[in-house]
Scaffold this motif. Structure first.
Motif, PDB file in Angstrom:
ATOM      1  N   LYS A  47      65.138  11.501   3.848  1.00  0.00           N
ATOM      2  CA  LYS A  47      64.603  10.179   4.190  1.00  0.00           C
ATOM      3  C   LYS A  47      63.229   9.941   3.567  1.00  0.00           C
ATOM      4  N   ILE A  48      62.462  11.001   3.400  1.00  0.00           N
ATOM      5  CA  ILE A  48      61.181  10.877   2.712  1.00  0.00           C
ATOM      6  C   ILE A  48      61.408  10.606   1.224  1.00  0.00           C
ATOM      7  N   LEU A  49      62.354  11.313   0.621  1.00  0.00           N
ATOM      8  CA  LEU A  49      62.629  11.133  -0.806  1.00  0.00           C
ATOM      9  C   LEU A  49      63.091   9.715  -1.118  1.00  0.00           C
ATOM     10  N   VAL A  50      63.910   9.129  -0.223  1.00  0.00           N
ATOM     11  CA  VAL A  50      64.441   7.785  -0.499  1.00  0.00           C
ATOM     12  C   VAL A  50      63.530   6.686   0.022  1.00  0.00           C
ATOM     13  N   GLY A  51      62.426   7.056   0.674  1.00  0.00           N
ATOM     14  CA  GLY A  51      61.436   6.069   1.080  1.00  0.00           C
ATOM     15  C   GLY A  51      61.611   5.508   2.476  1.00  0.00           C
ATOM     16  N   GLU A  52      62.517   6.087   3.273  1.00  0.00           N
ATOM     17  CA  GLU A  52      62.696   5.586   4.639  1.00  0.00           C
ATOM     18  C   GLU A  52      61.587   6.048   5.566  1.00  0.00           C
ATOM     19  N   ILE A  53      60.995   7.202   5.274  1.00  0.00           N
ATOM     20  CA  ILE A  53      59.858   7.713   6.040  1.00  0.00           C
ATOM     21  C   ILE A  53      58.651   7.727   5.113  1.00  0.00           C
ATOM     22  N   LYS A  54      57.555   7.120   5.568  1.00  0.00           N
ATOM     23  CA  LYS A  54      56.382   6.983   4.708  1.00  0.00           C
ATOM     24  C   LYS A  54      55.120   7.635   5.270  1.00  0.00           C
ATOM     25  N   ASP A  55      55.107   7.951   6.573  1.00  0.00           N
ATOM     26  CA  ASP A  55      53.882   8.459   7.194  1.00  0.00           C
ATOM     27  C   ASP A  55      53.810   9.980   7.131  1.00  0.00           C
ATOM     28  N   TYR A  56      53.939  10.524   5.928  1.00  0.00           N
ATOM     29  CA  TYR A  56      53.863  11.965   5.723  1.00  0.00           C
ATOM     30  C   TYR A  56      52.545  12.327   5.059  1.00  0.00           C
ATOM     31  N   GLU A  57      52.236  13.610   5.047  1.00  0.00           N
ATOM     32  CA  GLU A  57      51.084  14.117   4.310  1.00  0.00           C
ATOM     33  C   GLU A  57      51.582  14.782   3.032  1.00  0.00           C
ATOM     34  N   GLY A  58      50.776  14.709   1.981  1.00  0.00           N
ATOM     35  CA  GLY A  58      51.175  15.324   0.727  1.00  0.00           C
ATOM     36  C   GLY A  58      51.535  14.275  -0.313  1.00  0.00           C
ATOM     37  N   LYS A  59      52.169  14.724  -1.377  1.00  0.00           N
ATOM     38  CA  LYS A  59      52.466  13.860  -2.515  1.00  0.00           C
ATOM     39  C   LYS A  59      53.944  13.931  -2.868  1.00  0.00           C
TER      40      LYS A  59
END
Length: 240
Positions: A47-59
């Motif tokens: 979900k982070i890779l496809v942009g569904e989750i955005k509030d992560y730390e890192g790059k």
């Protein structure tokens, strides 16, 4: 070319770390299998890779367009929609007009063109997965991301689906990133394996990952080998 780059990725829900300090890269044209126990954070990573989750730390850097097959597709199979109409949804937003010849050629490519006028409710699990793949391909992705696409598909259909993904990857020069619980299939069909359990325990070509590497992430399981590179997992409490 590195088509995906992830550096120091951490994701928390409240104070609980779902993913911790993950760093990896994926080269264009790779077929990456992501494995790990339930609750390891595999779907969260997708979900982070496809942009569904955005509030992560890192790059997280994605160099290309993504086509996505989620774990649970929010589709009412009883809706009176034909196979060709469902596939054409992949073109929405990409073109003002639907190219029905392209839709049909894609359905041919995934092996269900003979069903193009059937209603989606009449498809088997394996057929619907092929249809969903066709829809994703019609978005013209550089990267195809799949979250347990073989769920609900029998063993014969599962093998055919993996072979189809490999053929399409080579024909279209796309990168495939897939979450799977079928370790045997991952080691047989994928070029690269990522072993995930909140953090990335190992990542590399399939031939470099050993049973000992897998035991580091499947801590509550025994891993058995049956034949070359064929892995099976048994829960210790349930094994006779």
């Amino acid at each position: 070319m590195k088509i995906i780059e992830v550096k120091g990725l951490t994701y928390r829900v409240r104070n609980f770390e779902i993913l911790k300090n993950i760093t990896f890269s994926v080269e264009k044209g790779e077929f990456v299998g992501i494995i790990g126990p339930n609750g390891a954070g595999k779907t969260t990573l997708v979900k982070i890779l496809v942009g569904e989750i955005k509030d992560y730390e890192g790059k997280v850097v994605i160099r290309g367009r993504i086509g996505y097959l989620p774990q649970t597709q929010e589709v009412q199979r009883e809706f009176p929609m034909t196979v060709r109409e469902f596939a054409a949804m992949g073109m929405y937003g990409r073109s003002k007009r639907i190219d029905w010849e392209k839709v049909r050629s894609t359905l041919i490519g995934v092996g269900i063109s003979h069903k193009e006028n059937d209603l989606i409710r009449n498809l088997s699990g394996g057929e619907f997965q092929r249809l969903s793949l066709a829809r994703a391909l019609l978005s013209e992705p550089d990267i195809l991301v799949l979250d347990e696409p073989e769920a609900g598909v029998d063993e014969m259909g599962k093998a055919a689906f993996y072979e189809l993904l490999n053929r399409l990857r080579k024909e279209r020069n796309i990168t495939v990133v897939m979450v799977s619980h079928d370790i045997g299939m991952v080691f047989r069909e994928c070029t690269t394996v990522m072993c995930l359990n909140r953090t990335l325990h190992c990542h590399g070509p399939t031939e470099t990952i050993s049973p000992d590497d897998l035991k580091k992430i499947f801590t509550d399981f025994d891993i058995w080998i049956r034949g070359p590179r064929h892995y099976e997992i048994f829960h210790r409490e349930g094994k006779n």
